[in-house]
Design a protein around this motif. Structure first.
Motif, PDB file in Angstrom:
ATOM      1  N   LEU A  80       0.818  -1.216   0.000  1.00 11.26           N
ATOM      2  CA  LEU A  80       0.000   0.000   0.000  1.00 11.26           C
ATOM      3  C   LEU A  80       0.852   1.266   0.000  1.00 11.26           C
ATOM      4  O   LEU A  80       0.439   2.304   0.521  1.00 11.26           O
ATOM      5  CB  LEU A  80      -0.953   0.008   1.206  1.00 11.26           C
ATOM      6  CG  LEU A  80      -1.858  -1.224   1.363  1.00 11.26           C
ATOM      7  CD1 LEU A  80      -2.729  -1.080   2.592  1.00 11.26           C
ATOM      8  CD2 LEU A  80      -2.699  -1.438   0.126  1.00 11.26           C
ATOM      9  N   GLN A  81       2.042   1.196  -0.581  1.00  9.02           N
ATOM     10  CA  GLN A  81       2.908   2.375  -0.597  1.00  9.02           C
ATOM     11  C   GLN A  81       2.385   3.455  -1.533  1.00  9.02           C
ATOM     12  O   GLN A  81       2.769   4.619  -1.423  1.00  9.02           O
ATOM     13  CB  GLN A  81       4.319   1.974  -1.011  1.00  9.02           C
ATOM     14  CG  GLN A  81       4.398   1.262  -2.352  1.00  9.02           C
ATOM     15  CD  GLN A  81       5.797   0.790  -2.673  1.00  9.02           C
ATOM     16  OE1 GLN A  81       6.765   1.486  -2.386  1.00  9.02           O
ATOM     17  NE2 GLN A  81       5.918  -0.398  -3.252  1.00  9.02           N
ATOM     18  N   PRO A  85      -6.043   0.555  -2.382  1.00 10.60           N
ATOM     19  CA  PRO A  85      -6.646   0.229  -3.680  1.00 10.60           C
ATOM     20  C   PRO A  85      -8.059   0.798  -3.799  1.00 10.60           C
ATOM     21  O   PRO A  85      -8.796   0.919  -2.819  1.00 10.60           O
ATOM     22  CB  PRO A  85      -6.659  -1.305  -3.693  1.00 10.60           C
ATOM     23  CG  PRO A  85      -5.658  -1.717  -2.667  1.00 10.60           C
ATOM     24  CD  PRO A  85      -5.669  -0.645  -1.627  1.00 10.60           C
ATOM     25  N   VAL A  86      -8.422   1.151  -5.011  1.00  9.75           N
ATOM     26  CA  VAL A  86      -9.750   1.672  -5.318  1.00  9.75           C
ATOM     27  C   VAL A  86     -10.480   0.637  -6.161  1.00  9.75           C
ATOM     28  O   VAL A  86      -9.950   0.164  -7.174  1.00  9.75           O
ATOM     29  CB  VAL A  86      -9.661   3.016  -6.070  1.00  9.75           C
ATOM     30  CG1 VAL A  86     -11.056   3.520  -6.435  1.00  9.75           C
ATOM     31  CG2 VAL A  86      -8.931   4.048  -5.229  1.00  9.75           C
ATOM     32  N   LEU A 140      -0.884 -10.166  -4.187  1.00 10.06           N
ATOM     33  CA  LEU A 140       0.309  -9.519  -3.636  1.00 10.06           C
ATOM     34  C   LEU A 140       0.778  -8.377  -4.539  1.00 10.06           C
ATOM     35  O   LEU A 140       1.211  -7.325  -4.050  1.00 10.06           O
ATOM     36  CB  LEU A 140       1.425 -10.549  -3.460  1.00 10.06           C
ATOM     37  CG  LEU A 140       1.161 -11.666  -2.443  1.00 10.06           C
ATOM     38  CD1 LEU A 140       2.317 -12.657  -2.426  1.00 10.06           C
ATOM     39  CD2 LEU A 140       0.932 -11.092  -1.054  1.00 10.06           C
ATOM     40  N   ALA A 141       0.691  -8.584  -5.853  1.00 10.39           N
ATOM     41  CA  ALA A 141       1.085  -7.522  -6.783  1.00 10.39           C
ATOM     42  C   ALA A 141       0.194  -6.301  -6.623  1.00 10.39           C
ATOM     43  O   ALA A 141       0.661  -5.159  -6.695  1.00 10.39           O
ATOM     44  CB  ALA A 141       1.026  -8.040  -8.219  1.00 10.39           C
ATOM     45  N   GLY A 142      -1.104  -6.534  -6.391  1.00  8.01           N
ATOM     46  CA  GLY A 142      -1.999  -5.408  -6.165  1.00  8.01           C
ATOM     47  C   GLY A 142      -1.694  -4.676  -4.868  1.00  8.01           C
ATOM     48  O   GLY A 142      -1.750  -3.444  -4.807  1.00  8.01           O
ATOM     49  N   GLY A 147       0.775  -2.495 -10.508  1.00  5.38           N
ATOM     50  CA  GLY A 147      -0.014  -2.042 -11.644  1.00  5.38           C
ATOM     51  C   GLY A 147      -0.437  -3.132 -12.600  1.00  5.38           C
ATOM     52  O   GLY A 147      -1.131  -2.865 -13.580  1.00  5.38           O
ATOM     53  N   LEU A 148      -0.039  -4.363 -12.372  1.00  4.97           N
ATOM     54  CA  LEU A 148      -0.425  -5.468 -13.241  1.00  4.97           C
ATOM     55  C   LEU A 148      -0.405  -6.758 -12.440  1.00  4.97           C
ATOM     56  O   LEU A 148       0.247  -6.848 -11.406  1.00  4.97           O
ATOM     57  CB  LEU A 148       0.512  -5.585 -14.443  1.00  4.97           C
ATOM     58  CG  LEU A 148       1.954  -6.017 -14.188  1.00  4.97           C
ATOM     59  CD1 LEU A 148       2.588  -6.445 -15.494  1.00  4.97           C
ATOM     60  CD2 LEU A 148       2.772  -4.888 -13.591  1.00  4.97           C
ATOM     61  N   GLY A 149      -1.158  -7.731 -12.924  1.00  6.42           N
ATOM     62  CA  GLY A 149      -1.227  -9.007 -12.238  1.00  6.42           C
ATOM     63  C   GLY A 149      -0.065  -9.911 -12.593  1.00  6.42           C
ATOM     64  O   GLY A 149       0.819  -9.566 -13.383  1.00  6.42           O
TER      65      GLY A 149
END
Length: 353
Positions: A80-81, A85-86, A140-142, A147-149
């Protein structure tokens, strides 16, 4: 036959040599043009001289992004740096559809990898385990805001064939190295210094190999069948023509002409040809039908499941049975989780064979 010690490293060596030449040309001032600033768009340049040379400065220099100089030496990436997330339900539906297509691509990659390492095809449980891990990696990427899966990189399947290296220990070692390098900010800045023209050339090679690898999977079906030839031909044709029709709606007179082609589906989503009474539905349909892979997937799936054909003709007879795989120690060693992690999760069906 004379062995070539560098034949397996042709692409990395070519990339490194070209990168070094671009660095030397940048440092020696070859791409410096008097009175021209690469940060000013070519369309805003008054001088025809600068309008001619600014694109070369932007795409050939290694210091365009200034990432190498501005990045810190050490930086700890944390969740969450970039903020929380929206959630947007329209984009969520689009990503769900794209994820299904990525899963299909991953299944083909799993099967191709097993053949390159001379192992039995994976069982349904192994395939489910791989897809589940891709989902966890995407979460984890989110959280880390990449920005991508995360999904299976099909180009790496060809890497197995070229390098003859199919050991999972090599993959685990590479993963550890990448995690450690993520703490060194200069590494990311160094990679960001690759000139745009080199990235374009590398993508041309990678996508060519990806296309060849995808078509090579047809050898497990009856390639001489007119049924399969028609399905593949229609899928390729419609995947090129239908998105082109939708993407032309993104080229409105008021649109930004500098929008890259891979952003066109999202531009089309705002004012595409499909206009129902619901704005959200318009957004989802116009976006999905602007993706080449979505059209190819839909055409291939519909035709493959409606046009009559035998299991051999369709190539769906190759998967291993779980009970047979468990009785073969070699197969168990190939697909069991490392460090005996799977023993603690035998109650989870998709973890085992």
């Amino acid at each position: 036959i004379t062995s070539c010690p560098f034949c397996d490293l042709q692409v990395p060596l070519a990339l490194g040599i070209t990168w070094a030449i671009a660095f030397l040309l940048t440092e020696t001032g070859v791409y410096n043009y008097r009175g021209c600033d690469m940060n000013v768009p070519a369309s805003n340049s008054v001088s025809p001289y600068c309008r001619k040379h600014v694109p070369r400065m932007k795409h050939c220099r290694v210091d365009t992004s200034h990432a190498l100089k501005s990045s810190p030496w050490f930086r700890f990436p944390y969740p969450l740096q970039w903020g929380t997330p929206v959630f947007n339900w329209k984009m969520a539906l689009v990503m769900c559809a794209v994820s299904v297509i990525a899963i299909i691509d991953s299944v083909g990659s799993y099967h191709a990898s097993s053949l390159f390492v001379a192992s039995r095809p994976p069982t349904p449980g192994v395939v489910s385990r791989g897809i589940g891990m891709e989902g966890i990696s995407s979460v984890l990427a989110g959280l880390w805001g990449t920005g991508l899966g995360s999904t299976t990189l099909t180009e790496n399947v060809h890497t197995i064939a070229v390098t003859k290296m199919g050991s999972r220990r090599a993959v685990e070692f590479g993963a550890v190295v990448m995690i450690l390098l993520s703490f060194v900010g200069k590494v990311g800045g160094f990679i960001a210094s690759i000139p745009d023209v080199m990235i374009a050339a590398l993508l041309c090679f990678m996508w060519a190999m990806l296309t060849a690898l995808g078509l090579s999977n047809l050898r497990y079906s009856v390639t001489g069948s007119s049924r399969n030839s028609i399905i593949v031909g229609l899928a390729l044709f419609f995947s090129l023509s239908v998105p082109s029709y939708f993407q032309q709606y993104g080229l409105s007179p008021n649109a930004n002409p500098s929008v890259p082609s891979y952003f066109q589906p999202y531009v089309v989503a705002s004012h595409g040809p499909l206009r129902t009474g619901y704005g959200g539905l318009n957004y989802v349909l116009n976006t999905l039908l602007s993706f080449n892979m979505v059209i190819a997937f839909l055409i291939a799936v519909i035709l493959d499941n409606t046009v009559p054909g035998s299991r051999q003709e369709r190539g769906v007879y190759l998967w291993s049975e779980a009970e047979v795989a468990r009785r073969e120690p070699a197969v168990s060693r190939d697909y069991e989780l490392p460090f005996k992690v799977g023993q603690a999760f035998r109650w989870v069906k998709w973890v085992g064979l």
